[in-house]
Design a protein around this motif. Structure first.
Motif, mmCIF file in Angstrom:
data_model
loop_
_atom_site.group_PDB
_atom_site.id
_atom_site.type_symbol
_atom_site.label_atom_id
_atom_site.label_comp_id
_atom_site.label_asym_id
_atom_site.label_seq_id
_atom_site.Cartn_x
_atom_site.Cartn_y
_atom_site.Cartn_z
ATOM 1 N N PRO A 11 66.625 -5.581 51.972
ATOM 2 C CA PRO A 11 67.540 -5.214 50.888
ATOM 3 C C PRO A 11 68.723 -4.361 51.342
ATOM 4 C CG PRO A 11 65.764 -3.647 50.949
ATOM 5 C CD PRO A 11 65.526 -4.586 52.118
ATOM 6 N N ASP A 12 68.963 -4.243 52.679
ATOM 7 C CA ASP A 12 70.002 -3.335 53.161
ATOM 8 C C ASP A 12 71.393 -3.731 52.661
ATOM 9 O OD1 ASP A 12 68.030 -1.966 54.515
ATOM 10 O OD2 ASP A 12 68.330 -3.071 56.379
ATOM 11 N N ASP A 13 71.702 -5.026 52.687
ATOM 12 C CA ASP A 13 73.013 -5.505 52.270
ATOM 13 C C ASP A 13 73.042 -5.934 50.806
ATOM 14 O OD1 ASP A 13 73.865 -5.167 54.881
ATOM 15 O OD2 ASP A 13 73.435 -7.245 55.431
ATOM 16 N N LEU A 14 71.916 -6.319 50.275
ATOM 17 C CA LEU A 14 71.870 -6.887 48.925
ATOM 18 C C LEU A 14 70.494 -6.653 48.312
ATOM 19 C CD1 LEU A 14 73.246 -8.754 46.734
ATOM 20 C CD2 LEU A 14 72.095 -10.667 47.892
ATOM 21 N N SER A 15 70.463 -6.169 47.084
ATOM 22 C CA SER A 15 69.215 -6.018 46.339
ATOM 23 C C SER A 15 69.053 -7.202 45.390
ATOM 24 C CB SER A 15 69.209 -4.712 45.543
ATOM 25 O OG SER A 15 69.110 -3.597 46.394
ATOM 26 N N ILE A 16 67.828 -7.717 45.291
ATOM 27 C CA ILE A 16 67.545 -8.870 44.439
ATOM 28 C C ILE A 16 66.284 -8.595 43.624
ATOM 29 C CG2 ILE A 16 66.670 -11.256 44.475
ATOM 30 C CD1 ILE A 16 68.667 -11.928 46.596
ATOM 31 N N THR A 17 66.330 -8.939 42.332
ATOM 32 C CA THR A 17 65.129 -8.882 41.493
ATOM 33 C C THR A 17 64.994 -10.192 40.738
ATOM 34 O OG1 THR A 17 66.033 -8.068 39.384
ATOM 35 C CG2 THR A 17 65.658 -6.441 41.109
ATOM 36 N N GLY A 18 63.750 -10.505 40.385
ATOM 37 C CA GLY A 18 63.477 -11.680 39.566
ATOM 38 C C GLY A 18 62.953 -11.271 38.205
ATOM 39 N N MET A 19 62.370 -12.230 37.511
ATOM 40 C CA MET A 19 61.713 -11.973 36.232
ATOM 41 C C MET A 19 60.548 -12.942 36.081
ATOM 42 S SD MET A 19 64.799 -11.359 33.474
ATOM 43 C CE MET A 19 66.239 -10.386 33.913
ATOM 44 N N ASP A 20 59.570 -12.536 35.329
ATOM 45 C CA ASP A 20 58.360 -13.296 34.970
ATOM 46 C C ASP A 20 57.151 -12.963 35.838
ATOM 47 O OD1 ASP A 20 59.411 -14.461 32.745
ATOM 48 O OD2 ASP A 20 59.854 -16.386 33.695
ATOM 49 N N GLY A 21 57.338 -12.169 36.899
ATOM 50 C CA GLY A 21 56.193 -11.649 37.644
ATOM 51 C C GLY A 21 55.276 -12.697 38.218
ATOM 52 N N SER A 22 55.816 -13.739 38.852
ATOM 53 C CA SER A 22 54.974 -14.787 39.425
ATOM 54 C C SER A 22 54.126 -14.235 40.570
ATOM 55 C CB SER A 22 55.826 -15.942 39.929
ATOM 56 O OG SER A 22 56.679 -15.498 40.974
ATOM 57 N N GLU A 23 52.973 -14.839 40.765
ATOM 58 C CA GLU A 23 52.050 -14.379 41.801
ATOM 59 C C GLU A 23 52.682 -14.479 43.188
ATOM 60 O OE1 GLU A 23 48.434 -12.816 43.238
ATOM 61 O OE2 GLU A 23 49.261 -12.946 41.215
ATOM 62 N N PHE A 39 59.042 -11.921 51.924
ATOM 63 C CA PHE A 39 59.511 -10.820 52.758
ATOM 64 C C PHE A 39 61.014 -10.689 52.604
ATOM 65 C CE2 PHE A 39 61.155 -8.816 56.568
ATOM 66 C CZ PHE A 39 60.380 -7.678 56.602
ATOM 67 N N PRO A 40 61.470 -9.582 52.044
ATOM 68 C CA PRO A 40 60.663 -8.504 51.468
ATOM 69 C C PRO A 40 60.030 -8.937 50.146
ATOM 70 C CG PRO A 40 62.972 -8.129 51.002
ATOM 71 C CD PRO A 40 62.924 -9.317 51.920
ATOM 72 N N PRO A 41 58.969 -8.259 49.714
ATOM 73 C CA PRO A 41 58.345 -8.602 48.430
ATOM 74 C C PRO A 41 59.367 -8.477 47.300
ATOM 75 C CG PRO A 41 56.938 -7.130 49.684
ATOM 76 C CD PRO A 41 58.256 -7.159 50.394
ATOM 77 N N LEU A 42 59.331 -9.435 46.371
ATOM 78 C CA LEU A 42 60.345 -9.511 45.326
ATOM 79 C C LEU A 42 60.042 -8.571 44.171
ATOM 80 C CD1 LEU A 42 62.856 -10.935 44.097
ATOM 81 C CD2 LEU A 42 61.265 -12.632 43.138
ATOM 82 N N PHE A 100 58.691 -3.358 34.524
ATOM 83 C CA PHE A 100 59.354 -3.573 35.806
ATOM 84 C C PHE A 100 58.364 -3.332 36.938
ATOM 85 C CE2 PHE A 100 62.248 -1.485 39.114
ATOM 86 C CZ PHE A 100 62.514 -2.688 39.745
ATOM 87 N N ILE A 101 58.337 -4.251 37.920
ATOM 88 C CA ILE A 101 57.467 -4.121 39.083
ATOM 89 C C ILE A 101 58.361 -3.908 40.311
ATOM 90 C CG2 ILE A 101 55.661 -5.212 40.466
ATOM 91 C CD1 ILE A 101 55.051 -6.998 38.046
ATOM 92 N N ILE A 118 71.669 -8.446 42.542
ATOM 93 C CA ILE A 118 71.610 -9.613 41.657
ATOM 94 C C ILE A 118 70.270 -9.606 40.941
ATOM 95 C CG2 ILE A 118 71.789 -12.114 41.450
ATOM 96 C CD1 ILE A 118 73.222 -12.199 44.103
ATOM 97 N N VAL A 119 70.328 -9.710 39.626
ATOM 98 C CA VAL A 119 69.133 -9.806 38.787
ATOM 99 C C VAL A 119 69.032 -11.238 38.288
ATOM 100 C CG1 VAL A 119 68.007 -8.985 36.689
ATOM 101 C CG2 VAL A 119 69.353 -7.387 38.081
ATOM 102 N N PHE A 120 67.993 -11.953 38.691
ATOM 103 C CA PHE A 120 67.822 -13.354 38.306
ATOM 104 C C PHE A 120 66.947 -13.459 37.057
ATOM 105 C CE2 PHE A 120 69.042 -13.512 42.707
ATOM 106 C CZ PHE A 120 69.781 -14.686 42.839
ATOM 107 N N ALA A 121 67.168 -14.495 36.264
ATOM 108 C CA ALA A 121 66.453 -14.661 35.000
ATOM 109 C C ALA A 121 65.031 -15.153 35.180
ATOM 110 C CB ALA A 121 67.214 -15.605 34.068
ATOM 111 N N ASN A 122 64.670 -15.600 36.372
ATOM 112 C CA ASN A 122 63.263 -15.902 36.659
ATOM 113 C C ASN A 122 63.032 -15.819 38.165
ATOM 114 O OD1 ASN A 122 64.253 -18.324 37.687
ATOM 115 N ND2 ASN A 122 63.028 -19.642 36.372
#
Length: 344
Positions: A269-281, A287-290, A327-328, A246-250
């Motif tokens: 992330p074994d069952d599901l990978s997740i990413t965000g956007m906007d690179g918040s601190e 955990f795990p780091p986003l 991308f980070i 899942i790629v989230f918009a923020n």
């Protein structure tokens, strides 16, 4: 011309910068006679003249810049973009001896009324336009009020105002490329508010990146709030054919999505990978780091403040293109599971 000519049109026809056009019409020295004549001729041919309201505003100085935000206060409180953006603005205004006036409004009617009040009472010398919307009515309103402005992002309607922009598609494309390389096929996107240009642009860029790489794009509408992100995640993971990424918009929606996924028994992330956007601190301390797409809101704030101050002082300011969003990659993404979590 089919539309009202602008100072940019005059500058282009005369082959000069907008700043030189402003210098000529404000009677400032330093412009050669030949260049001055070329600018005046171009303005006459196009039928352009300075906005009298804008010129009258330059004689009064409020030493303040305005930011009017149409969002639910709870969303602003949970979105790290605005505090970082404001800190960037303030770092520039402090050296310039100016302050920022912030107004949070509940609806468009109150928003437009606030701009009219700020202009009528000379409360601010200029404003920042954020969260651009489709056919945004603020563009023509501020132009008519003669209130200088800069826009964060490029409007989809004609605008006389300078633009601060960043190529976000570069980062989104890199996210999708990484997920496809890891083996993900069914990839979801929890989108932002579809009334906002950056919400629909991120959605469209995601869909194009997935389909062009042979993946299956699934899009769920949301509004940038953590609550909407949580609800969307629950719906996606409870469906008969849930996505493996899942790629989230923020980032706030992504953080809420991570919590829901873990509540539903998904191991990240074994069952599901997740990413965000906007690179918040805060994204790096989870955990795990986003994994996320960098944006640096403070950089937006500094660039917008410098551009708006230049516009107010000289009558013109060039567009600014910030470095492309990158991308980070972090620990919240991995290859998809070989066995469905529900059966394992």
């Amino acid at each position: 011309m089919s539309r009202k000519p602008t100072i940019s049109d005059v500058a282009q026809q005369a082959g000069v910068s907008k700043g030189l056009v402003s210098f000529v019409f404000n009677g400032r020295p330093g412009v050669s006679a030949g260049t001055r004549e070329r600018i005046l001729t171009a303005a006459a041919e196009l039928g352009w003249s300075p906005n009298p309201n804008a010129r009258s505003l330059t004689t009064r100085t409020a030493y303040a810049l305005g930011l009017v935000v149409l969002r639910d206060p709870t969303i602003i409180g949970s979105d790290p973009f605005f505090p970082a953006f404001i800190s960037g603005v303030e770092s520039v205004l402090a050296d310039a001896g100016r302050v920022m006036v912030l107004s949070v409004v509940p609806d468009e009617e109150r928003e437009l009324a606030t701009y009219r009040k700020l202009a009528a009472e000379s409360r601010v010398d200029g404003v920042f336009l954020t969260d651009l919307r489709h056919a945004d009515p603020r563009i023509s309103l501020l132009d008519g009020l003669g209130l200088p402005a800069v826009t964060l992002g490029r409007p989809d309607v004609p605008s006389v105002f300078p633009v601060i922009d960043r190529d976000y598609g570069h980062g989104i494309d890199a996210v999708v490329e990484r997920l496809r390389d890891l083996g993900h096929v069914r990839i979801a996107h929890v989108a932002g508010d579809d009334r906002m240009l950056h919400g629909t642009r991120r959605r469209d860029q995601f869909a194009e990146a997935v389909t062009s790489r042979g993946g299956e794009a699934v899009v769920v509408a949301a509004d940038f709030s953590p609550d909407a992100g949580a609800q969307a995640t629950h719906a996606l993971l409870s469906s008969e054919n849930p996505p493996t990424a899942i790629v989230f918009a923020n980032d706030p929606m992504a953080i809420a999505g991570m919590a829901v996924a873990q509540e539903l028994g998904r191991r990240l992330p074994d069952d599901l990978s997740i990413t965000g956007m906007d690179g918040s601190e805060m994204s790096r301390y989870l955990f795990p780091p986003l994994a996320t797409v960098g944006n640096d809101p403070a950089e937006w704030g500094r660039a917008a403040a410098r551009s708006l101050l230049t516009l107010i002082e000289t009558g013109a300011s060039d567009d600014v293109t910030l470095p492309a969003a990158a991308f980070i990659p972090r620990g919240s993404i991995a290859p998809p599971p070989t066995v469905a979590p529900s059966t394992r």
